[in-house]
Scaffold this motif. Structure first.
Motif, PDB file in Angstrom:
ATOM      1  N   PHE A  59      -7.160   9.088   1.102  1.00  0.00           N
ATOM      2  CA  PHE A  59      -6.141   9.145   2.009  1.00  0.00           C
ATOM      3  C   PHE A  59      -6.406   9.744   3.432  1.00  0.00           C
ATOM      4  O   PHE A  59      -7.275  10.860   3.238  1.00  0.00           O
ATOM      5  N   GLY A  60      -6.011   9.492   4.421  1.00  0.00           N
ATOM      6  CA  GLY A  60      -5.940  10.296   5.484  1.00  0.00           C
ATOM      7  C   GLY A  60      -4.809  11.011   5.725  1.00  0.00           C
ATOM      8  O   GLY A  60      -4.080  11.310   5.041  1.00  0.00           O
ATOM      9  N   TYR A  91       0.745   3.003   3.771  1.00  0.00           N
ATOM     10  CA  TYR A  91       1.765   3.569   2.822  1.00  0.00           C
ATOM     11  C   TYR A  91       2.709   4.101   3.643  1.00  0.00           C
ATOM     12  O   TYR A  91       2.533   4.729   4.831  1.00  0.00           O
ATOM     13  N   GLU A 139      -1.889  -8.676   1.268  1.00  0.00           N
ATOM     14  CA  GLU A 139      -0.690  -8.436   0.470  1.00  0.00           C
ATOM     15  C   GLU A 139       0.229  -7.521   1.603  1.00  0.00           C
ATOM     16  O   GLU A 139      -0.147  -6.786   2.305  1.00  0.00           O
ATOM     17  N   ARG A 144     -11.607  -1.923   1.683  1.00  0.00           N
ATOM     18  CA  ARG A 144     -10.151  -2.149   1.443  1.00  0.00           C
ATOM     19  C   ARG A 144      -9.433  -1.141   2.321  1.00  0.00           C
ATOM     20  O   ARG A 144     -10.057   0.062   2.230  1.00  0.00           O
ATOM     21  N   TYR A 199      -5.267   0.284   3.250  1.00  0.00           N
ATOM     22  CA  TYR A 199      -3.874   0.215   2.538  1.00  0.00           C
ATOM     23  C   TYR A 199      -3.321   1.255   3.548  1.00  0.00           C
ATOM     24  O   TYR A 199      -3.517   1.999   4.124  1.00  0.00           O
ATOM     25  N   LEU A 233       1.022   6.813   5.954  1.00  0.00           N
ATOM     26  CA  LEU A 233      -0.343   7.034   5.464  1.00  0.00           C
ATOM     27  C   LEU A 233      -1.436   6.138   5.281  1.00  0.00           C
ATOM     28  O   LEU A 233      -0.928   4.774   5.085  1.00  0.00           O
ATOM     29  N   GLN A 250      -8.724   5.673  -4.109  1.00  0.00           N
ATOM     30  CA  GLN A 250      -8.454   5.455  -2.820  1.00  0.00           C
ATOM     31  C   GLN A 250      -8.452   6.868  -2.304  1.00  0.00           C
ATOM     32  O   GLN A 250      -8.044   7.885  -2.760  1.00  0.00           O
ATOM     33  N   PHE A 283       4.000   1.432  -0.889  1.00  0.00           N
ATOM     34  CA  PHE A 283       2.860   0.498  -0.251  1.00  0.00           C
ATOM     35  C   PHE A 283       3.770  -0.232   0.604  1.00  0.00           C
ATOM     36  O   PHE A 283       4.836  -0.812   0.728  1.00  0.00           O
ATOM     37  N   TYR A 327      -1.858  -4.265   2.602  1.00  0.00           N
ATOM     38  CA  TYR A 327      -3.240  -4.128   2.157  1.00  0.00           C
ATOM     39  C   TYR A 327      -4.226  -5.078   2.912  1.00  0.00           C
ATOM     40  O   TYR A 327      -3.863  -6.159   3.068  1.00  0.00           O
TER      41      TYR A 327
END
Lengths: 114, 114
Positions: B105-106, B35, B56, B31, B33, B91, B103, B45, B48
């Motif tokens: 995050f980078g 943001y 989504e 997955r 995502y 992000l 989740q 958001f 995804y």
């Protein structure tokens, strides 16, 4: 739509003090709740994740609790240190198949004074 | 585990130009995502992916925004005809398809549109 609120928006405490950050959400049917730390201009660092079936999670000086029925979570930080100064964000995810994103609060900016 | 990486870390562009950002998720995470975060706000958001499928999209993702994950590994986010309102931190996060959906995050890409 899930709405997440964090209170207070900013907090300043002397070093060594214990403190509590609050997070509330409008839809109690969550899948999980995650607390993050964000330093200025940086990405998010995961602190703790609580699944909907859990009441609390602990990591070192951090303890996060979850009360789904009242739509609330708290992050407890023991014996605060200047290095804890950052913005703390809480985020909730709705259950699959709708749980494809986190809904974030606006954060609590914490300053720990040496 | 090398974590989530994003490139570039900073991008300054003139209004009307196109920009593209890259995200490399944690290797075993299905997955991914995207943001967007503006100053003083929590991340919002955008979109995804599960593997290569974009499942989504937020209404925030206007026609000028497009995201791809062609081989189910890295992802790109392109903004066409940038506007000053696009200035934000972008992000990327990834999570495994099983389990808690935690989740990671980078570091984010900071976009400034002049």
């Amino acid at each position: 739509k899930q709405e997440v609120t964090q209170i207070p928006a900013a907090l300043s405490v002397p070093e060594g003090e214990n403190l509590v950050l609050n997070c509330s959400f409008t839809d109690s049917a969550i899948y999980n709740l995650q607390w993050f730390r964000q330093d200025p201009g940086k990405g998010l660092t995961s602190l703790l994740l609580i699944q909907s079936s859990q009441r609390e999670q602990t990591s070192g000086r951090l303890n996060a609790s979850l009360d789904k029925s009242s739509g609330r979570s708290t992050l407890y930080i023991a014996a605060s240190q200047p290095g804890d100064s950052a913005t703390y964000l809480c985020a909730v995810m709705n259950p699959p198949p709708w749980g494809n994103q986190f809904y974030f609060g606006t954060g609590t900016s914490l300053t720990v004074i040496p | 585990d090398t974590g989530v990486s994003q490139d570039p870390r900073h991008k300054i562009t003139k209004r009307g130009q196109n920009v593209t950002f890259r995200c490399d998720p944690i290797s075993e995470h299905n997955r991914l995502y995207w943001y967007r975060q503006t100053l003083g706000q929590g991340p919002e958001f955008l979109t995804y992916f599960q593997n290569e499928a974009q499942l989504e999209k937020s209404r925030l993702l206007s026609d000028r925004f497009s995201a791809e994950r062609p081989k189910g590994s890295f992802s790109t986010l392109e903004i066409q005809r940038t506007e000053q309102g696009d200035s934000a931190m972008y992000l990327c996060a990834s999570s495994p398809v099983q389990g808690s959906y935690e989740q990671y995050f980078g570091p984010g890409t900071r976009l400034t549109v002049t």
